[in-house]
Design a protein around this motif. Structure first.
Motif, PDB file in Angstrom:
ATOM      1  N   THR A 160      57.925  36.915 -36.229  1.00  0.00           N
ATOM      2  CA  THR A 160      57.156  38.187 -37.172  1.00  0.00           C
ATOM      3  C   THR A 160      56.334  37.691 -37.559  1.00  0.00           C
ATOM      4  N   LYS A 161      56.242  36.069 -37.428  1.00  0.00           N
ATOM      5  CA  LYS A 161      54.896  35.481 -38.011  1.00  0.00           C
ATOM      6  C   LYS A 161      54.350  35.376 -36.849  1.00  0.00           C
ATOM      7  N   ALA A 162      54.290  35.356 -35.595  1.00  0.00           N
ATOM      8  CA  ALA A 162      53.993  36.115 -33.900  1.00  0.00           C
ATOM      9  C   ALA A 162      53.115  37.130 -33.858  1.00  0.00           C
ATOM     10  N   SER A 163      54.642  38.463 -34.706  1.00  0.00           N
ATOM     11  CA  SER A 163      53.702  39.399 -34.182  1.00  0.00           C
ATOM     12  C   SER A 163      53.064  40.179 -35.225  1.00  0.00           C
ATOM     13  N   LEU A 164      52.442  39.434 -36.065  1.00  0.00           N
ATOM     14  CA  LEU A 164      52.036  39.386 -37.434  1.00  0.00           C
ATOM     15  C   LEU A 164      50.455  38.712 -36.505  1.00  0.00           C
ATOM     16  N   GLN A 165      50.714  37.615 -35.808  1.00  0.00           N
ATOM     17  CA  GLN A 165      48.949  36.900 -35.521  1.00  0.00           C
ATOM     18  C   GLN A 165      48.899  37.224 -34.207  1.00  0.00           C
ATOM     19  N   ALA A 166      49.806  38.792 -33.588  1.00  0.00           N
ATOM     20  CA  ALA A 166      49.006  39.428 -32.554  1.00  0.00           C
ATOM     21  C   ALA A 166      48.511  40.647 -32.822  1.00  0.00           C
ATOM     22  N   ALA A 167      49.070  41.044 -34.043  1.00  0.00           N
ATOM     23  CA  ALA A 167      48.626  41.839 -34.355  1.00  0.00           C
ATOM     24  C   ALA A 167      46.585  41.591 -35.056  1.00  0.00           C
ATOM     25  N   ALA A 168      46.843  40.792 -35.715  1.00  0.00           N
ATOM     26  CA  ALA A 168      45.551  40.260 -35.874  1.00  0.00           C
ATOM     27  C   ALA A 168      44.476  40.301 -35.310  1.00  0.00           C
ATOM     28  N   GLN A 169      44.807  39.107 -33.982  1.00  0.00           N
ATOM     29  CA  GLN A 169      43.943  40.032 -33.188  1.00  0.00           C
ATOM     30  C   GLN A 169      43.672  40.793 -32.145  1.00  0.00           C
ATOM     31  N   LEU A 170      44.725  41.403 -31.984  1.00  0.00           N
ATOM     32  CA  LEU A 170      44.196  43.328 -31.846  1.00  0.00           C
ATOM     33  C   LEU A 170      43.309  43.632 -32.199  1.00  0.00           C
ATOM     34  N   ASN A 171      43.716  43.208 -33.570  1.00  0.00           N
ATOM     35  CA  ASN A 171      42.747  44.235 -34.932  1.00  0.00           C
ATOM     36  C   ASN A 171      41.261  43.701 -33.948  1.00  0.00           C
ATOM     37  N   ASP A 172      41.014  42.122 -34.066  1.00  0.00           N
ATOM     38  CA  ASP A 172      40.179  41.996 -34.175  1.00  0.00           C
ATOM     39  C   ASP A 172      39.186  42.613 -32.792  1.00  0.00           C
TER      40      ASP A 172
END
Length: 151
Positions: A98-110
């Motif tokens: 979950t942390k990895a997917s949230l981190q990826a989502a945050a990077q995609l957002n940026d």
């Protein structure tokens, strides 16, 4: 001098059985690969042994039952502890994902804010809230198409 030990005398008895019992004894004999007479003797011995266990219950028998019950209790406690440890391990592994997917989502957002000119002016918090709510709706079981269309 006769050194032979005296042999147990066998007694011949006749037993009356109905057809059902005779069939069960015959089936047991076939399953055991013995003669019917041997099967009857074995069944009588087993029956007497079981009867002795239930009729002549002794303190030693109670002790054995208590020891077995205690062993099962210890095994149950050990299994519960192992189950708790496994649940903790699964939770840690899942949270890493979950942390990895949230981190990826945050990077995609940026990255999306950099690549899509119209998003440059949109605050990152709004984008994050939008996609977080979409993700929550999909985790709740809604179809991606419905979530994407705002239905």
């Amino acid at each position: 001098m006769n050194n032979d030990k005296p042999k147990n005398k066998s007694t011949v008895k006749s037993v009356r059985m109905d057809s059902v019992l005779a069939h069960r004894v015959a089936s047991y004999a076939v399953a055991e690969g013995t003669k019917e007479a041997d099967a009857i003797r074995r069944l009588i011995e087993k029956g007497l042994a079981c009867e002795a266990l239930s009729v002549y219950a002794t303190p030693v028998g109670q002790l054995i039952r208590d020891v077995i019950a205690a062993e099962f209790s210890l095994m149950r406690d050990d299994m519960d502890a192992r189950n708790d440890a496994l649940e903790d391990r699964v939770a840690r592994v899942c949270s890493r994902g979950t942390k990895a997917s949230l981190q990826a989502a945050a990077q995609l957002n940026d990255l999306s804010r950099i690549m899509v000119p119209a998003w440059r002016e949109v605050p990152a918090e709004e984008l994050w809230k939008h996609y977080s709510s979409m993700g929550g709706a999909m985790q709740a079981g809604r179809a991606y198409r419905d979530v994407r269309n705002g239905d």
